[in-house]
Write a protein that holds these residues in place. Structure first.
Motif, short mmCIF file in Angstrom:
data_model
loop_
_atom_site.label_atom_id
_atom_site.label_comp_id
_atom_site.label_asym_id
_atom_site.label_seq_id
_atom_site.Cartn_x
_atom_site.Cartn_y
_atom_site.Cartn_z
N GLU A 1 -6.55 4.16 -5.46
CA GLU A 1 -6.84 5.29 -4.45
C GLU A 1 -7.16 4.68 -3.02
N PRO A 2 -6.28 5.29 -2.19
CA PRO A 2 -6.41 4.40 -0.72
C PRO A 2 -8.02 4.26 -0.25
N PHE A 3 -8.24 3.32 0.41
CA PHE A 3 -9.61 2.99 0.70
C PHE A 3 -9.89 2.71 2.13
N GLY A 4 -8.74 3.07 2.54
CA GLY A 4 -8.79 3.09 4.27
C GLY A 4 -8.08 1.67 4.92
N GLY A 5 -7.41 1.77 5.73
CA GLY A 5 -6.35 0.71 6.17
C GLY A 5 -5.45 0.14 5.25
N THR A 6 -5.47 -1.19 4.88
CA THR A 6 -4.69 -1.65 3.64
C THR A 6 -5.43 -2.07 2.49
N ALA A 7 -6.52 -1.36 2.61
CA ALA A 7 -7.42 -1.42 1.19
C ALA A 7 -6.99 -0.49 0.18
N ILE A 8 -7.00 -0.80 -1.01
CA ILE A 8 -6.78 0.02 -2.36
C ILE A 8 -7.71 -0.32 -3.36
N VAL B 1 0.81 -1.13 -0.05
CA VAL B 1 -0.09 0.00 -0.15
C VAL B 1 0.75 1.26 0.04
N LYS B 2 1.89 1.20 0.82
CA LYS B 2 2.63 2.63 1.03
C LYS B 2 3.29 2.66 -0.45
N SER B 3 4.16 1.77 -0.90
CA SER B 3 4.60 1.89 -2.61
C SER B 3 3.78 2.29 -3.50
N LEU B 4 2.64 1.61 -3.42
CA LEU B 4 1.67 2.26 -4.53
C LEU B 4 1.19 3.47 -4.38
N VAL B 5 0.96 4.04 -3.07
CA VAL B 5 0.33 5.52 -2.66
C VAL B 5 1.60 6.36 -3.04
N ASP B 6 2.60 5.93 -2.52
CA ASP B 6 3.89 6.72 -3.01
C ASP B 6 4.01 6.87 -4.59
N GLY B 7 4.02 5.77 -5.32
CA GLY B 7 4.07 5.74 -6.58
C GLY B 7 2.74 6.05 -7.46
N ARG B 8 1.95 6.63 -6.86
CA ARG B 8 0.68 7.00 -7.66
C ARG B 8 1.01 7.80 -8.99
N GLU B 9 1.87 8.78 -9.07
CA GLU B 9 1.95 9.61 -10.05
C GLU B 9 2.55 8.54 -11.14
N ALA B 10 3.34 7.84 -10.97
CA ALA B 10 4.22 6.64 -11.74
C ALA B 10 3.00 5.98 -12.26
N LEU B 11 2.16 5.31 -11.30
CA LEU B 11 0.97 4.66 -11.98
C LEU B 11 0.13 5.17 -13.10
N LEU B 12 -0.28 6.49 -12.62
CA LEU B 12 -1.10 7.22 -13.47
C LEU B 12 -0.44 7.42 -14.95
#
Length: 214
Positions: free
Chosen positions: A109-116, A91-102
Motif C-alpha cells: 500500500e502506498p504510504f506517502g512519497g516514496t514509502a511503501i 514505487v511506481k512499478s509496485l503500485v502499477d503492479g498491485r494486482e499482480a502482487l496480490l
C-alpha cells in the motif's frame, strides 16, 4: 565419455532436472561442510552434497507456483508488516503492479512519497529484507499491458523464492528442518528454472570413492 563416473566437483544434471522418485527422502544427512553444504549418504554408500540455498529455493518456487496455479488472489493471513522507502521508479512499478502482487500473495500500500507499506507476504517470506525484496519485485513484474498468468509472473515468483531461500539459509538447518526439506524436494517440480538451480552439487558412487582411495 558415456558411462563415465562424474569427476570431483561435477554435478549430475539429471538430478537437478528430474530426480528419481523418493531420491531425497532416501538420503541420510551426515553433517555440514564449510558451514554451507550438507553432506549426505545415498543408497549404496553414495556420497551426496547438497546446496541448502538451492534446495530451499526449489521448494519455495514450487509452493509459490502451486499457489498461483490454484488461483488464490487474496494474500494469506500474515502478521508481517513494515514500511520502507524505495526509489520513485520502484514505487511506481509496485503500485502499477498491485494486482499482480496480490496474485503472488504480496499486499502493498502506498504510504506517502516514496514509502511503501508491505502488509502481507506468503509463507516463507516473513522476516526477509523488505526493501531488497520490493526493489527486486519492482524490476520483475510484467508491464501493465501484459496478461497476468504463470508465464508473465514467472520472474517475480523466482525472485520471491530466492529471497525466501536466502532468509531460511542464513543459519544452518537443524536435522528436523533438513529432513522436512528433503521431503519437500521429493514433492517439488524441478521443471521450472530457478535462479540457483543446482541442488545436488555432487553425487559420487561408493565404487568411485574406492577407486580414488586405491
Amino acid at each position: 565419455m558415456p558411462g563415465r563416473s562424474p569427476a570431483f566437483g561435477e554435478a549430475q544434471p539429471q538430478l537437478n532436472e528430474a530426480p528419481p522418485p523418493g531420491y531425497f527422502a532416501a538420503l541420510r544427512p551426515m553433517g555440514l561442510l564449510g558451514s554451507r553444504f550438507h553432506v549426505c549418504e545415498g543408497p549404496g554408500g553414495t556420497l551426496v552434497v547438497l546446496d541448502p540455498h538451492a534446495a530451499l529455493e526449489r521448494a519455495r518456487l514450487t509452493a509459490y507456483l502451486r499457489r498461483l496455479d490454484d488461483g488464490a488472489k487474496a494474500p494469506p493471513p500474515s502478521l508481517f508488516g513494515t514500511t520502507v522507502d524505495l526509489s520513485l521508479a520502484a514505487v511506481k512499478s509496485l503500485v502499477d503492479g498491485r494486482e499482480a502482487l496480490l496474485m503472488l500473495g504480496v499486499d502493498i500500500e502506498p504510504f506517502g512519497g516514496t514509502a511503501i507499506a508491505l502488509k502481507a507476504v506468503p509463507a516463507g517470506l516473513e522476516g526477509v529484507d523488505a526493501r531488497a525484496l520490493l526493489e527486486a519485485l519492482s524490476r520483475a513484474l510484467p508491464p501493465r499491458s501484459a496478461p497476468l498468468d504463470v508465464t508473465s509472473l514467472a520472474e517475480a515468483v523466482r525472485v520471491m523464492a530466492c529471497h525466501a531461500a536466502r532468509r531460511a539459509s542464513s543459519s544452518p538447518l537443524t536435522d528436523a528442518q533438513l529432513r522436512a526439506l528433503l521431503g519437500e524436494l521429493d514433492r517439488a517440480d524441478f521443471t521450472p528454472p530457478c535462479t540457483h538451480g543446482t541442488v545436488v552439487v555432487l553425487e559420487m558412487p561408493l565404487l568411485e570413492l574406492e577407486r580414488r582411495a586405491r
